[in-house]
Write a protein that holds these residues in place. Sequence first.
Motif, mmCIF file in Angstrom:
data_model
loop_
_atom_site.group_PDB
_atom_site.id
_atom_site.type_symbol
_atom_site.label_atom_id
_atom_site.label_comp_id
_atom_site.label_asym_id
_atom_site.label_seq_id
_atom_site.Cartn_x
_atom_site.Cartn_y
_atom_site.Cartn_z
ATOM 1 N N TYR A 118 -0.298 4.784 -8.272
ATOM 2 C CA TYR A 118 -1.154 3.438 -7.524
ATOM 3 C C TYR A 118 -1.247 3.551 -6.236
ATOM 4 C CZ TYR A 118 -1.880 0.967 -12.193
ATOM 5 O OH TYR A 118 -2.182 0.621 -13.324
ATOM 6 N N THR A 119 -0.173 4.083 -5.405
ATOM 7 C CA THR A 119 0.114 4.173 -4.033
ATOM 8 C C THR A 119 -1.070 5.070 -3.608
ATOM 9 O OG1 THR A 119 2.238 3.613 -3.885
ATOM 10 C CG2 THR A 119 1.282 4.678 -2.007
ATOM 11 N N GLN A 120 -1.060 6.306 -4.341
ATOM 12 C CA GLN A 120 -2.198 7.421 -3.865
ATOM 13 C C GLN A 120 -3.749 6.824 -4.270
ATOM 14 O OE1 GLN A 120 -1.532 9.842 -1.940
ATOM 15 N NE2 GLN A 120 0.463 9.337 -1.731
ATOM 16 N N THR A 144 3.064 -0.999 -0.047
ATOM 17 C CA THR A 144 3.268 0.294 0.766
ATOM 18 C C THR A 144 1.853 0.475 1.689
ATOM 19 O OG1 THR A 144 4.548 1.349 -0.706
ATOM 20 C CG2 THR A 144 3.393 2.728 0.774
ATOM 21 N N ASN A 145 0.669 0.292 1.036
ATOM 22 C CA ASN A 145 -0.500 0.257 1.678
ATOM 23 C C ASN A 145 -0.794 -0.772 2.640
ATOM 24 O OD1 ASN A 145 -1.840 2.753 0.744
ATOM 25 N ND2 ASN A 145 -1.417 1.905 -1.104
ATOM 26 N N VAL A 179 4.037 4.011 -9.856
ATOM 27 C CA VAL A 179 4.326 3.481 -8.262
ATOM 28 C C VAL A 179 3.351 4.468 -7.243
ATOM 29 C CG1 VAL A 179 5.526 2.987 -6.388
ATOM 30 C CG2 VAL A 179 6.189 2.164 -8.810
ATOM 31 N N ALA A 217 2.984 -0.555 -4.748
ATOM 32 C CA ALA A 217 1.751 0.150 -4.157
ATOM 33 C C ALA A 217 1.014 -0.444 -3.034
ATOM 34 C CB ALA A 217 0.851 0.820 -5.155
#
Length: 265
Positions: free
Chosen positions: A31-33, A91-92, A28, A88
């Motif tokens: 992929y978020t980063q 979040t983005n 998670v 992810a």
Amino acid sequence: AHDFGVGDNQSSIAVLVALFRWTAWSPVVFYTQLFLSAFTCLSQSASKALIWKAFVVGRLPRLILMFEAVVNAEGITSIDWKRALQAALQTNFRQAELISHCDHAISLARKANTSQDDELLRSFSRDLLQTLVQLDQISITFAISVDSFISNDELLRLQTEAQDSGVDLEVYLESKFSPDINVDELSSWIDRVVNDDMCHSILSAVILRRFTTLASTYDVDALSHLCKVLYTYEVMLDIMTLHIKVSDLIFRALLFLDQYDCETV
């Protein structure tokens, strides 16, 4: 990835796998980063925004698929990649200001580089979600929860043109590089190609295959026409470098020059 290009599958995936191992982040967080970095680059890309959009929408999802396959092959642990990817994205996509900056950069670049403005209000995030749905990386239910206007059966825009012409997408794309078509008349079509990120991988494969075939059969007229299209519309080469190794194209060109009998000209 500048040493080999993002179109080099093996090297690009090796970088992602190495980063995943080195950071030891959860899927998670990783992929978020990954998407945060891609979105940030897109938002700051200025005149290159259309190419960055092509990468984020048309290339990154496919790289992620290959990355997951490599990690899964190691058999270290069972990972729910789809859940990680959806978390992810959630979040983005909550970063409304970042998404807005991305759309603004794309809008400015499209106004400066194309003659079309019919999709200026369409966010790149919708195209990204559509690509991920088509590749079965996220569920359509999740996509609709993020963007209620996304369509479950929305076709690639160029694929719709191909169906209207009664042929499949690959045949339709290849027909556009026929010597019978004036290069200067392709401008409007190229604009539509640039906007249809989801077809870029197919387009790149079609061009490389056609270039290879024409070079191998020494079809000088058709090959020169294809080369003229590529140098007249540089964005086509930019798109291709996202999906294929440029060295493959250069190799075929140099092999052609080395073996061609110039006395026949």
